[in-house]
Design a protein around this motif. Structure first.
Motif, PDB file in Angstrom:
ATOM      1  N   GLU A   1       0.833  -1.203   0.000  1.00 50.02           N
ATOM      2  CA  GLU A   1       0.000   0.000   0.000  1.00 50.02           C
ATOM      3  C   GLU A   1       0.876   1.264   0.000  1.00 50.02           C
ATOM      4  O   GLU A   1       0.523   2.276  -0.617  1.00 50.02           O
ATOM      5  CB  GLU A   1      -0.910  -0.007   1.233  1.00 50.02           C
TER       6      GLU A   1
ATOM      7  N   SER B   1      -6.417  -6.807  -3.572  1.00 50.54           N
ATOM      8  CA  SER B   1      -6.990  -5.762  -4.441  1.00 50.54           C
ATOM      9  C   SER B   1      -7.407  -4.520  -3.655  1.00 50.54           C
ATOM     10  O   SER B   1      -7.586  -3.442  -4.234  1.00 50.54           O
ATOM     11  CB  SER B   1      -8.193  -6.319  -5.211  1.00 50.54           C
ATOM     12  N   SER B   2      -7.541  -4.633  -2.326  1.00 49.67           N
ATOM     13  CA  SER B   2      -7.893  -3.456  -1.519  1.00 49.67           C
ATOM     14  C   SER B   2      -6.809  -2.376  -1.600  1.00 49.67           C
ATOM     15  O   SER B   2      -7.066  -1.202  -1.324  1.00 49.67           O
ATOM     16  CB  SER B   2      -8.115  -3.864  -0.066  1.00 49.67           C
TER      17      SER B   2
ATOM     18  N   LEU C   1      -7.612   0.589  -3.589  1.00 49.53           N
ATOM     19  CA  LEU C   1      -8.652   1.484  -3.071  1.00 49.53           C
ATOM     20  C   LEU C   1      -8.157   2.395  -1.947  1.00 49.53           C
ATOM     21  O   LEU C   1      -8.952   3.153  -1.375  1.00 49.53           O
ATOM     22  CB  LEU C   1      -9.841   0.644  -2.571  1.00 49.53           C
ATOM     23  N   SER C   2      -6.861   2.310  -1.614  1.00 50.58           N
ATOM     24  CA  SER C   2      -6.339   3.199  -0.568  1.00 50.58           C
ATOM     25  C   SER C   2      -6.430   4.646  -1.061  1.00 50.58           C
ATOM     26  O   SER C   2      -6.417   4.903  -2.269  1.00 50.58           O
ATOM     27  CB  SER C   2      -4.884   2.838  -0.237  1.00 50.58           C
TER      28      SER C   2
ATOM     29  N   SER D   1      -3.942   5.600  -3.688  1.00 49.45           N
ATOM     30  CA  SER D   1      -3.945   4.814  -4.924  1.00 49.45           C
ATOM     31  C   SER D   1      -5.163   5.092  -5.801  1.00 49.45           C
ATOM     32  O   SER D   1      -5.140   4.843  -7.005  1.00 49.45           O
ATOM     33  CB  SER D   1      -3.896   3.315  -4.597  1.00 49.45           C
ATOM     34  N   ARG D   2      -6.277   5.601  -5.206  1.00 52.33           N
ATOM     35  CA  ARG D   2      -7.518   5.795  -5.965  1.00 52.33           C
ATOM     36  C   ARG D   2      -7.324   6.745  -7.157  1.00 52.33           C
ATOM     37  O   ARG D   2      -8.007   6.626  -8.171  1.00 52.33           O
ATOM     38  CB  ARG D   2      -8.619   6.350  -5.057  1.00 52.33           C
TER      39      ARG D   2
ATOM     40  N   LEU E   1      -6.787   4.750 -10.211  1.00 53.08           N
ATOM     41  CA  LEU E   1      -7.678   3.633 -10.488  1.00 53.08           C
ATOM     42  C   LEU E   1      -8.271   3.707 -11.883  1.00 53.08           C
ATOM     43  O   LEU E   1      -8.281   2.729 -12.635  1.00 53.08           O
ATOM     44  CB  LEU E   1      -8.793   3.584  -9.433  1.00 53.08           C
TER      45      LEU E   1
ATOM     46  N   TRP F   1     -15.000  -6.915  -5.330  1.00 58.46           N
ATOM     47  CA  TRP F   1     -15.620  -5.602  -5.121  1.00 58.46           C
ATOM     48  C   TRP F   1     -17.135  -5.579  -5.282  1.00 58.46           C
ATOM     49  O   TRP F   1     -17.772  -4.575  -4.969  1.00 58.46           O
ATOM     50  CB  TRP F   1     -15.020  -4.580  -6.094  1.00 58.46           C
TER      51      TRP F   1
ATOM     52  N   LYS G   1     -19.107  -1.459  -3.431  1.00 56.22           N
ATOM     53  CA  LYS G   1     -17.871  -1.108  -2.741  1.00 56.22           C
ATOM     54  C   LYS G   1     -17.103  -0.016  -3.484  1.00 56.22           C
ATOM     55  O   LYS G   1     -16.468   0.841  -2.873  1.00 56.22           O
ATOM     56  CB  LYS G   1     -16.997  -2.363  -2.592  1.00 56.22           C
ATOM     57  N   VAL G   2     -17.114  -0.080  -4.812  1.00 53.17           N
ATOM     58  CA  VAL G   2     -16.404   0.908  -5.645  1.00 53.17           C
ATOM     59  C   VAL G   2     -17.436   1.557  -6.562  1.00 53.17           C
ATOM     60  O   VAL G   2     -17.851   0.951  -7.559  1.00 53.17           O
ATOM     61  CB  VAL G   2     -15.292   0.235  -6.478  1.00 53.17           C
TER      62      VAL G   2
END
Length: 980
Positions: free
Chosen positions: A772, A825-826, A829-830, A833-834, A837, A871, A880-881
């Motif tokens: 992460e 894969s989470s 989504l940090s 990192s988003r 995406l 997700w 979730k996303v």
């Protein structure tokens, strides 16, 4: 001398004395003459009256060219004139009361005349000029001049039309067939009769013309009636001439060539066997001697080997027992002579020794037990192999210092030995005991041989023993089948006077390594093995090539013997004390940085030492002492160099960096001998030493942040420590990854991603926090590199940079695939990192649909499928996303699962839409039926059927229907769909 003759002489001048412009004018003038309608008459006239060979050649060449190009457009009178004139020249007849003296000209002029005649035969025989050969025969009585020209005509006919040794057009093949058929029917018996009469008449007075006739005759035997030659007149004449002393050797050799043509003639196997027996070939065997310069010996050698090959071929094709017995009897007669030829004479290029002997050995596979004579033949075959694999002493020095000549000779021998060793293995299977006895005796005689041949004899004997080992099973080697125990004992206990020779030393060590399975079971030989590797025969050999190879082979020996070597560790290290001392204090004053070969040498030596001291059987205290004695001085050198890095002058810097590289290589290799369990569980003190070493080596990234070779070596060591230290490496990773990431170019970033892949695969979700932390920087760096290449693409783009970024992109996809398949894969989504995406999703989508590599496309599709599972909850669950579900339904499903699959280059089953249906429910089906399938022009009834299959539980039926649907859509659109 008229203008034409002058122009021809000038055009042929090669002295350089003629002005180039004048020569050019002469060439043009001659070319203009060729274009005149009367050029053929002019050529005939010049051939009758001019004795200048340049003029004669030009005229005959012009006639040849004009006939080939313009024959079809010539009038009848001109053809008749050329035919009559050329034939008259060949037969010494007058042309307009003038005898042409072309027979006095050099051979190449007479060959050119024959070529012109053959061109006429090509167009006119037998339909127009049916009597050409019959008309020629009466003129042979004029003597050797006409006989010579007639022979040249037949030779030219073979070269230009009949022989299958040259590529032919379909038209030429048809003409050749027509000519041969007409000759067989009309004149071949008369020609053969003329050959017989000429040889009978001139054998004593003019052996040269008889030789010419035989050379011509040998070309025709392959396609004329064999009965015209194999009869009570011709065969006795041929053998009489072969066997009689006191006549021309060339004539005897030519007669042998004719018998060779008879032997080689294609025919029914039974008829051939009868013919071969009738020839009574044993009478010529005695003519073979080791006089390689003799034309007769070479010709008879080719005859004998050709005869043996034909017998062997017959033995394979006949079925009756009587015929097989005859073929074996004939083979038994000829083989001793064949073996002698193989060992002492220059071989005919067309004859393959290995092919023949392999064929003969194959006939023995069905025979059990072998007869005494066959055993003798096996021994002779082995002797032939030994002779063929033996180096020539004239190359001894070249091979020892390995100069250009030596390298070429070694490469040649390596190539020629491949088939010979295959033959040896086959012989070993047919007669294992005979083979082992032969090798034992070869070994003994090689040791006792004189110094002028000692090196080559010993090298050949060792090579035979090595090759024998290749054919043995592990089990046979372990138990020491047959004489193996004696052979290996002799091998290990013998010291050769020529051991200083590079080739002997190398094959000696290779052979010992080949038989290590035997030593594993017979540990009493270990001291002898170690002595061979540790003294001047191995690692301490004065030749650097030998000592390097010995280090590598010693590493292999250590791997095989493992714990059996524990009692000898002290002895080994003591024997290697000087090497270890050199290894732990790299030469910092050398003017030449160590090259890749030295690096490999250090790696192999270090790995061997590591394997030795890294075993759990070694007591902890001793193990610690051994390891400390190696790691401590190496680390101290690195620390000293790092402290003095700022004071390095530019001249010393490359040398110091090279030394640091070698130290990292050495430590890396050394660590390979230590298992993760040993350094983390049973002996953590050992692990502590490696952690301290890692701490020291990571400082290199700080002090030399931009020296790519050092960064690469440190990265390799981190890989090694991940495997060796396990999870205890974690405290060192943040600092290491930060330093590696700071200065990474695309090429280095590939290595960085591979390290992360290793960490993820080994530790899975344990690396979540580390990943992460570094992922945003990785994503930004890689996406920027990819975009920069897209922006700069054009004719002037740097292809090397493009290649590096393409490799990085491929590694990125593997990296993303590893993340998603290890429940990480989470990380995408940090908060940090988003930002990347959307760009990553678009890159994956584009690659899933359009990448030329099908494996890469599938990997990207699998990433999406994993993300759906991670997700997206069951239908109508919490998202979730935000936006991901609609992206997958509206964009991915239509473009990737439908449109891109219509491209014939992409094939995969339909588990993907099944997963999407399970996760997205009816929303997915509604979009597929209302928008997806209509955009691909799919009939509604098929779309609805597909949706029904999708709702069902039969994946196999769904996949089958899906593939049928795609095939129908492809046919409907003829592959012309434009991808969205």
């Amino acid at each position: 001398m008229d203008d034409v003759e002058k122009a021809i002489l000038i055009s042929f001048d090669e002295s350089g004395a003629i002005d180039s412009e004048l020569k050019s004018q002469a060439v043009n003038f001659c070319q203009q003459i060729k274009e005149t309608p009367s050029v053929c008459r002019l050529c005939i006239e010049k051939l009758c009256f001019c004795k200048l060979v340049q003029v004669q050649f030009w005229c005959l060449q012009t006639l040849h060219e004009v006939l080939r190009v313009k024959y079809g457009s010539m009038n009848l009178e001109e053809k008749n004139f050329i035919r009559k004139s050329v034939f008259s020249m060949a037969c010494l007849e007058s042309i307009d009361d003038k005898i042409c003296t072309i027979w006095e000209s050099p051979a190449f002029i007479k060959n050119k005349l024959a070529q012109v005649l053959v061109t006429l035969i090509y167009f006119e025989y037998p339909l127009i000029w049916s009597s050409v050969f019959v008309d020629f025969l009466p003129h042979l009585s004029k003597g050797t001049v006409v006989i010579d020209i007639f022979s040249r005509l037949l030779n030219a006919l073979d070269d230009e039309l009949v022989s299958m040794d040259y590529p032919r057009t379909p038209e030429e093949l048809a003409v050749a067939g027509r000519v041969k058929d007409a000759m067989r029917q009309q004149c071949v018996p008369q020609i053969v009769r003329a050959w017989y009469d000429i040889v009978s008449t001139y054998r004593n007075s003019d052996p040269e013309i008889c030789t010419t006739v035989f050379d011509c005759m040998s070309r025709y035997i392959s396609w004329i009636d064999i009965g015209l030659i194999v009869n009570d007149a011709f065969i006795p004449l041929l053998f009489e001439l072969i066997l009689v002393d006191g006549i021309s050797e060339q004539l005897r050799a030519a007669a042998a060539g004719c018998v060779f043509a008879v032997v080689s003639k294609r025919m029914d196997a039974y008829a051939k066997l009868s013919l071969l027996k009738r020839l009574e070939m044993t009478r010529v065997f005695g003519l073979i001697s080791d006089d390689n310069d003799s034309e007769l010996v070479s010709s008879v050698a080719a005859l004998v080997t050709g005869y043996a090959l034909e017998i062997l071929e017959c033995s394979k094709r006949v079925n009756s027992e009587d015929a097989k017995v005859v073929s074996m009897e004939l083979l038994d007669e000829v083989l001793p002579t064949v073996f002698y030829v193989m060992q002492n004479c220059e071989m005919d290029a067309a004859f393959s020794i290995v092919q023949f002997l392999s064929g003969y050995v194959a006939t023995m596979k069905t025979l059990s037990p072998l007869k005494e004579k066959q055993m003798l033949h096996i021994s002779q075959i082995l002797e032939v192999i030994r002779t063929q694999i033996r180096y020539d002493p004239m190359y001894r020095n070249n091979l020892d210092i390995l100069d250009k000549i030596g390298m070429e000779e070694e490469d040649r021998m390596v190539e020629s030995r491949k088939d010979l060793f295959v033959l040896l293995r086959n012989v070993g299977r047919v007669a294992p005991e005979v083979t082992q006895i032969f090798i034992r005796n070869s070994f003994a005689s090689a040791i006792a041989s004189s110094s002028d041949r000692n090196v080559e004899e010993v090298e050949a004997a060792l090579s035979l023993l090595y090759a024998l080992g290749e054919s043995m099973t592990d089990e046979a080697m372990r138990v020491g089948t047959g004489l193996l125990s004696e052979l290996v004992t002799n091998l290990l206990s013998t010291r050769f006077p020529c051991h200083s020779n590079r080739l002997v030393a190398l094959i000696y060590l290779e052979t010992i390594t080949r038989y290590m399975k035997f030593v594993q079971e017979n540990t009493q030989y270990i001291p002898l093995v170690l002595a061979a590797f540790l003294d001047e025969r191995g690692i301490h050999h004065p030749n650097i090539y030998v000592s390097r190879r010995a280090s590598y082979l010693f590493m292999r020996v250590v791997k095989l013997l493992k714990s059996k070597l524990v009692p000898f560790i002290e002895t080994i290290l003591q024997s290697l004390q000087d090497i270890v001392a050199r290894f732990t204090s790299m030469n910092l004053t050398s003017k030449e940085p160590a090259g890749s070969e030295d690096g490999a040498y250090i790696f192999e030596f270090s790995q061997a030492i590591g394997l030795l001291i890294g075993m759990e059987d070694v007591p902890l205290e001793k193990q610690s002492d051994y390891l400390s004695s190696l790691l401590t001085p190496l680390c101290q050198q690195v620390e000293a160099m790092l402290m003095n890095a700022k004071r390095l002058n530019p001249e010393d810097s490359p040398l110091k960096i090279a030394n640091i590289q070698q130290i990292i290589v050495a430590i890396n290799a050394l660590s390979k001998g230590f298992s993760e369990r040993l350094v983390t569980a049973s002996r953590p003190a050992i692990g502590h030493m490696f952690k301290q070493t890692l701490d020291v080596l990571l400082q290199i990234l700080v002090v030399f942040p931009k020296v790519e070779p050092l960064r690469t070596k440190v990265l390799s060591f981190i890989h090694r420590m991940v495997d060796t230290l396990g999870a205890s490496v974690f405290p060192y990773l943040p600092k290491a990854l930060e330093q590696l990431l700071a200065e990474s170019e695309p090429k280095e970033m590939v290595g960085f991603l591979l390290l992360l892949n290793q960490l993820i695969c080994k530790f899975s979700t344990l690396v979540h926090d580390i990943l992460e932390e570094v992922f945003p920087a990785i994503a930004g760096r890689v996406l920027s590199a990819i975009q920069s290449i897209v922006d700069s693409s054009g004719p002037e783009a740097n292809t090397e940079e493009i290649r590096e970024v393409q490799e990085l992109q491929k590694t990125l996809f593997t990296f993303l695939h590893v993340i998603t398949t290890h429940d990480l894969s989470s990380v995408f989504l940090s908060p940090r990192s988003r930002d990347f995406l959307t760009a990553i999703m678009q890159l994956l989508l584009h690659t899933s649909c359009h990448h030329k590599d099908i494996i890469t496309r599938k990997a990207c599709v699998q990433i999406f499928i994993r993300l759906i599972k991670d997700w997206c909850a069951r239908p109508y669950g919490e998202e979730k996303v935000p936006g991901f579900q609609s992206f997958m339904i509206e964009t991915f499903a239509t473009n990737c699962c439908l449109h891109s699959v219509l491209d014939k280059s992409f094939e995969f089953g339909d588990a993907n839409t099944k997963v999407m249906y399970e996760k997205f429910g009816d929303d997915f089906l509604v979009h597929l039926v209302s928008k997806g399938f209509p955009s691909a022009h799919c009939p509604r009834n098929l779309a609805e059927q597909y949706c029904q299959k999708l709702k069902g539980s039969d994946i196999k039926a769904l996949r089958s229907f899906y593939q049928k649907l795609i095939e129908d859509l492809r046919l409907q659109q003829n592959g012309s769909l434009v991808f969205r």
